[in-house]
Scaffold this motif. Structure first.
Motif, PDB file in Angstrom:
ATOM      1  N   LYS A 212      20.014  29.039  16.982  1.00 53.21           N
ATOM      2  CA  LYS A 212      20.190  30.074  17.994  1.00 53.21           C
ATOM      3  C   LYS A 212      18.964  30.074  18.897  1.00 53.21           C
ATOM      4  O   LYS A 212      17.838  30.124  18.421  1.00 53.21           O
ATOM      5  CB  LYS A 212      20.390  31.455  17.362  1.00 53.21           C
ATOM      6  CG  LYS A 212      21.816  31.731  16.945  1.00 53.21           C
ATOM      7  CD  LYS A 212      22.040  33.200  16.666  1.00 53.21           C
ATOM      8  CE  LYS A 212      23.516  33.479  16.410  1.00 53.21           C
ATOM      9  NZ  LYS A 212      23.766  34.921  16.168  1.00 53.21           N
ATOM     10  N   ALA A 218      23.257  27.445  19.917  1.00 51.51           N
ATOM     11  CA  ALA A 218      22.857  26.204  20.570  1.00 51.51           C
ATOM     12  C   ALA A 218      23.028  25.049  19.589  1.00 51.51           C
ATOM     13  O   ALA A 218      23.108  25.245  18.379  1.00 51.51           O
ATOM     14  CB  ALA A 218      21.418  26.290  21.053  1.00 51.51           C
ATOM     15  N   ILE A 229      18.973  20.026  23.882  1.00 50.80           N
ATOM     16  CA  ILE A 229      19.489  21.282  23.335  1.00 50.80           C
ATOM     17  C   ILE A 229      20.500  21.839  24.321  1.00 50.80           C
ATOM     18  O   ILE A 229      20.176  22.062  25.493  1.00 50.80           O
ATOM     19  CB  ILE A 229      18.369  22.307  23.080  1.00 50.80           C
ATOM     20  CG1 ILE A 229      17.310  21.723  22.142  1.00 50.80           C
ATOM     21  CG2 ILE A 229      18.951  23.589  22.489  1.00 50.80           C
ATOM     22  CD1 ILE A 229      16.140  22.660  21.870  1.00 50.80           C
ATOM     23  N   THR A 230      21.734  22.015  23.865  1.00 50.80           N
ATOM     24  CA  THR A 230      22.795  22.512  24.734  1.00 50.80           C
ATOM     25  C   THR A 230      23.347  23.829  24.209  1.00 50.80           C
ATOM     26  O   THR A 230      23.247  24.135  23.014  1.00 50.80           O
ATOM     27  CB  THR A 230      23.963  21.508  24.831  1.00 50.80           C
ATOM     28  OG1 THR A 230      24.573  21.375  23.543  1.00 50.80           O
ATOM     29  CG2 THR A 230      23.479  20.148  25.298  1.00 50.80           C
ATOM     30  N   ASP A 231      23.925  24.582  25.092  1.00 48.37           N
ATOM     31  CA  ASP A 231      24.661  25.777  24.711  1.00 48.37           C
ATOM     32  C   ASP A 231      25.914  25.356  23.945  1.00 48.37           C
ATOM     33  O   ASP A 231      26.641  24.461  24.376  1.00 48.37           O
ATOM     34  CB  ASP A 231      25.034  26.563  25.963  1.00 48.37           C
ATOM     35  CG  ASP A 231      25.748  27.861  25.631  1.00 48.37           C
ATOM     36  OD1 ASP A 231      26.981  27.820  25.454  1.00 48.37           O
ATOM     37  OD2 ASP A 231      25.078  28.899  25.565  1.00 48.37           O
ATOM     38  N   SER A 232      26.168  25.974  22.792  1.00 53.30           N
ATOM     39  CA  SER A 232      27.310  25.581  21.960  1.00 53.30           C
ATOM     40  C   SER A 232      28.643  25.803  22.653  1.00 53.30           C
ATOM     41  O   SER A 232      29.573  25.004  22.517  1.00 53.30           O
ATOM     42  CB  SER A 232      27.297  26.359  20.635  1.00 53.30           C
ATOM     43  OG  SER A 232      26.184  26.024  19.858  1.00 53.30           O
ATOM     44  N   ARG A 238      20.080  23.357  27.849  1.00 49.79           N
ATOM     45  CA  ARG A 238      19.050  24.383  27.722  1.00 49.79           C
ATOM     46  C   ARG A 238      17.649  23.781  27.774  1.00 49.79           C
ATOM     47  O   ARG A 238      16.757  24.310  28.414  1.00 49.79           O
ATOM     48  CB  ARG A 238      19.236  25.140  26.408  1.00 49.79           C
ATOM     49  CG  ARG A 238      20.612  25.750  26.202  1.00 49.79           C
ATOM     50  CD  ARG A 238      20.842  26.923  27.140  1.00 49.79           C
ATOM     51  NE  ARG A 238      19.933  28.007  26.873  1.00 49.79           N
ATOM     52  CZ  ARG A 238      20.110  28.944  25.929  1.00 49.79           C
ATOM     53  NH1 ARG A 238      21.203  28.888  25.156  1.00 49.79           N
ATOM     54  NH2 ARG A 238      19.251  29.924  25.754  1.00 49.79           N
TER      55      ARG A 238
END
Length: 419
Positions: A212, A218, A229-232, A238
């Motif tokens: 998170k 994430a 790192i990406t938004d889920s 991100r």
């Protein structure tokens, strides 16, 4: 700016409420970090730990996974990638599923699947060496959907085949596919339809983890290019950070370790390791070095402020080390120890050496003092083991072994229920 809170949520997000501590349902276990909360293994005699059962297997480096007393084995036999479901207690076959494969290893190492299956709820997800992503029903092996990711997303053949173990979180399956226009892809777990795709980064041999970031879900990847790192929910980028060798003939293989609001990355080929503080703007290095804990392919494990792992290239005889997480200080180092994998059960390090030896020792910054050693398998052992209900499940390219190391959590649960 003050760092945003980043909390590991593997236990909450990756493992459903029904899954108990004894399950090892995915790559690197329930929290995807190589650790188990089961009681520490017992010291075994000079004859080795009790062997519950053995079973012949085909090619592959894919680790076994275990949930609900079922063991999933992913391997190759007779020109097929094969998914077998076994009774974890007896090794008896419950169902099997297979499909043809034409994968050829350019270096002659192995032509079987590399990625560990992922068990999530009532489904099993596998990702074959040729990029076939499949969903099967856990209880029967019935095929639910399949995506041939390499032709669909125009993926170039890598050095050693597809090896990302699928991450299942919040109804989606996340894979570093490595396509020209779809580096990272999120699939709907029920249908296999694409939920989103992000980046153009090539595939690594590392597997993603959930976290998170700023309170929002994430997904953390180490791709061929570096940290992503990406938004889920949306795939929105991100954070990113280039983390790879200057050499084209190199790999990123170790899984990122998310530790509070920091991320540990490690790779070989002159890349090195870094501890990153995640802030609202971009990751900030706490320390970076190629001389501390450069993981070639095996992921390090964390315990009480320290990391334990392999430092150096596999072919050169890496060292086994303990370092302080905060500073990178090397607390001890066993030079030219050789390669293998590390699993932490309570406070016990289980080292499965590439030559097939199993070594147990207390995880301590004071030094490495083996308590028990046994020849469990013939080398070469490249697949990670699974640890479930006090049993270690380990394999080479010919045999799968179930060895009793610790007390049965299930037996205790049944005793408590009886009372």
């Amino acid at each position: 700016m003050r760092p945003l809170p980043l909390l590991v949520t593997a236990t909450a997000l990756l493992v459903s409420a029904e899954v108990v501590a004894k399950d090892w349902p995915q790559h690197l276990g329930p929290r995807r970090d190589g650790t188990s909360l089961e009681p520490a293994p017992e010291q075994w005699t000079s004859s080795g730990p009790p062997i519950l059962w053995t079973r012949p297997v085909g090619e592959g480096f894919s680790a076994p996974t275990v949930a609900n007393r079922r063991l999933i084995l992913f391997h190759r036999a007779n020109g097929h990638e094969v998914v077998d479901c076994l009774d974890a207690a007896t090794g008896e076959l419950q169902w099997t599923h297979h499909y043809t494969t034409a994968y050829r290893d350019d270096f002659g190492f192995d032509e079987g699947p590399r990625a560990a299956p992922t068990i999530a709820g009532d489904k099993v997800f596998t990702f074959g060496a040729q990029g076939v992503l499949s969903a099967l029903e856990l209880t029967s092996g019935r095929p639910l959907w399949k995506v041939e990711t390499h032709p669909r997303f125009k993926v170039r053949k890598g050095f050693f085949g597809a090896a990302t173990s699928p991450l299942v979180d919040s109804g989606r399956v996340f894979v570093n596919v490595g396509g020209a226009d779809a580096g990272i892809v999120a699939f709907d777990a029920e249908t296999g339809e694409v939920a989103w795709q992000s980046t153009r980064q090539g595939a690594s041999y590392s597997s993603p983890v959930s976290a998170k970031l700023g309170g929002e879900p994430a997904v953390v990847f180490l791709t061929r290019e570096g940290l992503v790192i990406t938004d889920s929910a949306t795939g929105t980028l991100r954070h990113s950070l280039r983390w790879r060798s200057r050499s084209g003939s190199s790999v990123n293989a170790a899984t990122p370790l998310v530790l509070g609001d920091r991320v540990f990355l490690s790779a070989s080929y002159g890349t090195g390791a870094t501890l990153l503080q995640l802030s609202s703007e971009k990751p900030q290095p706490v320390w970076t070095s190629d001389e501390i804990l450069s993981n070639h392919y095996a992921t390090s494990v964390y315990s009480k402020g320290h990391l334990y792992g392999f430092h150096g290239r596999q072919e050169y005889g890496p060292a086994l080390r303990c370092i302080r997480l905060d500073t990178g200080e090397v607390r001890w180092s066993l030079e030219r120890f050789g390669s293998g994998s590390l699993t932490l059960v309570s406070d016990t390090l289980l080292v499965l050496h590439e030559d097939g030896r199993l070594i147990s020792a207390t995880a301590s910054e004071a030094g490495f003092e083996p308590r028990s050693t046994a020849k469990l398998l013939e080398g070469v052992v490249r697949a990670y083991p699974a640890y479930s209900d006090g049993v270690l499940f380990a394999r080479n390219k010919r045999e799968l072994v179930a060895a009793r190391l610790g007390p049965s959590v299930s037996a205790k649960d049944q005793t408590s229920e009886g009372r």
